[in-house]
Design an enzyme around this catalytic site. Sequence first.
Site, PDB file in Angstrom:
ATOM      1  N   GLU A 227     -33.778  40.030 -58.482  1.00 30.75           N
ATOM      2  CA  GLU A 227     -34.795  39.605 -57.521  1.00 30.75           C
ATOM      3  C   GLU A 227     -35.976  38.894 -58.181  1.00 30.75           C
ATOM      4  OE1 GLU A 227     -33.898  39.218 -54.513  1.00 30.75           O
ATOM      5  OE2 GLU A 227     -34.649  40.899 -53.319  1.00 30.75           O
TER       6      GLU A 227
ATOM      7  N   THR B 199     -42.656  34.887 -50.030  1.00 28.40           N
ATOM      8  CA  THR B 199     -42.906  36.300 -50.312  1.00 28.40           C
ATOM      9  C   THR B 199     -44.265  36.467 -50.992  1.00 28.40           C
ATOM     10  OG1 THR B 199     -40.545  36.647 -50.470  1.00 28.40           O
ATOM     11  CG2 THR B 199     -41.924  38.390 -51.358  1.00 28.40           C
TER      12      THR B 199
HETATM   13  P1  ADP Z   1     -35.868  36.683 -47.766  1.00 25.95           P
HETATM   14  O1  ADP Z   1     -35.760  38.109 -48.255  1.00 25.95           O
HETATM   15  O2  ADP Z   1     -36.949  36.444 -46.808  1.00 25.95           O
HETATM   16  O3  ADP Z   1     -34.536  36.160 -47.324  1.00 25.95           O
HETATM   17  P2  ADP Z   1     -35.646  35.815 -50.309  1.00 25.95           P
HETATM   18  O4  ADP Z   1     -36.145  36.958 -51.124  1.00 25.95           O
HETATM   19  O5  ADP Z   1     -34.182  35.717 -50.096  1.00 25.95           O
HETATM   20  O6  ADP Z   1     -36.327  35.800 -48.944  1.00 25.95           O
HETATM   21  O7  ADP Z   1     -36.196  34.514 -50.998  1.00 25.95           O
HETATM   22  C1  ADP Z   1     -35.662  33.272 -50.788  1.00 25.95           C
HETATM   23  C2  ADP Z   1     -35.973  32.430 -52.018  1.00 25.95           C
HETATM   24  O8  ADP Z   1     -35.169  32.885 -53.100  1.00 25.95           O
HETATM   25  C3  ADP Z   1     -35.651  30.981 -51.798  1.00 25.95           C
HETATM   26  O9  ADP Z   1     -36.769  30.255 -52.264  1.00 25.95           O
HETATM   27  C4  ADP Z   1     -34.471  30.699 -52.703  1.00 25.95           C
HETATM   28  O10 ADP Z   1     -34.527  29.441 -53.291  1.00 25.95           O
HETATM   29  C5  ADP Z   1     -34.555  31.786 -53.768  1.00 25.95           C
HETATM   30  N1  ADP Z   1     -33.215  32.235 -54.238  1.00 25.95           N
HETATM   31  C6  ADP Z   1     -32.833  32.423 -55.520  1.00 25.95           C
HETATM   32  N2  ADP Z   1     -31.561  32.828 -55.582  1.00 25.95           N
HETATM   33  C7  ADP Z   1     -31.105  32.894 -54.332  1.00 25.95           C
HETATM   34  C8  ADP Z   1     -29.838  33.228 -53.784  1.00 25.95           C
HETATM   35  N3  ADP Z   1     -28.795  33.564 -54.537  1.00 25.95           N
HETATM   36  N4  ADP Z   1     -29.748  33.217 -52.446  1.00 25.95           N
HETATM   37  C9  ADP Z   1     -30.801  32.863 -51.671  1.00 25.95           C
HETATM   38  N5  ADP Z   1     -31.997  32.518 -52.132  1.00 25.95           N
HETATM   39  C10 ADP Z   1     -32.161  32.520 -53.471  1.00 25.95           C
END
Ligand code: ADP
Length: 307
Positions: free
Chosen positions: A126, A181
């Site tokens: 994360e 975030t």
């Molecule tokens: P949420 O929990 O609101 O879905 P995320 O913690 O998934 O938000 O954050 C999304 C961000 O994480 C995006 O900016 C994206 O580019 C980045 N990210 C990095 N790796 C991944 C992945 N494997 N899948 C999705 N988003 C990713």
Amino acid sequence: MASKVTVKAPSSTANLGPGFDVFGLAVDAFYDEVTLTKTKSRITIVTDDNIPTKPDNNTAGLVVKNMKKKFKIKSGVEIKIKKGVPAGFGMGSSAASAAATAVAFDKLFGLKLDGNSLVEFAGSGEKASAGSVHYDNVAASVLGGFVIVKTNPLQVTRVDPPTNLRMCVAVPKLEVPKKKTKVSRGVIPKKVKLTDSILNLSNASAIVAGFMKKDPELIGNSIKDVIVEPARKHMIPGFDKVKENALKAGALGVTISGAGPSVIAFSKSSADLKKISSAMSRGFASAKTECQTVICKPSKGAADKRR
Ligand code: ADP
């Protein structure tokens, strides 16, 4: 041993109102699918989706990097990611990739890790999305059901949700900021009033009791957060109306899913779930925002054999 493993991991909702950074629930709305294949050397990422493909910037890439290092694995790994969880909408998208990857890596190299360790590795990924390690979404996505995360040292407790618990998720069609975030953490108060902390603690405790007693009413009517939700709701157009409409349509409790902008309503299976969903859509429409609604149950997670 297999040279290729595919694992699917579900979306998740973090916080459930007063359980900020502590509670997570796996949600049977969307799934990421990750296939790991052994290769000669290097970590490579293959995807058709709009996510980073540099291993250090992708949660799945970072999980593979950390697990390879920890277990001194020389082999390379190709990571194929099929996104089902929309990224950046508070549905644990990056966590689903990280969770599926940790479980797949464990299977690919026959490590036989326990649930807590899988969550620890998934959480380490994360850092690529949120900038820091956090476990609420990955714990739910790996283990399924309702999770309570204690840190220092990490200890995750999983509880089976009531079978008649249902959720209506509304995902607004908004442009989400790149560092969402971080932005949504920036608006949270640094200090809280003791009376507010007591209210949140009582509701969080009642949510845990509700899961233990398999009581959706107790869970739903305890989804009340007087600390984080009031600070963040202004970032979601129409939030008050979405919430008010869902409650009027029979939802037991409504809050922001994770860091938003999705909104999640909790109900019993006997409620009119379509009515709640369309009430939420109307709430967003009042702020000229379209949304996708999904009626869902808790998910069993990615690591079903390990529970
Ligand atoms: P949420 O929990 O609101 O879905 P995320 O913690 O998934 O938000 O954050 C999304 C961000 O994480 C995006 O900016 C994206 O580019 C980045 N990210 C990095 N790796 C991944 C992945 N494997 N899948 C999705 N988003 C990713």
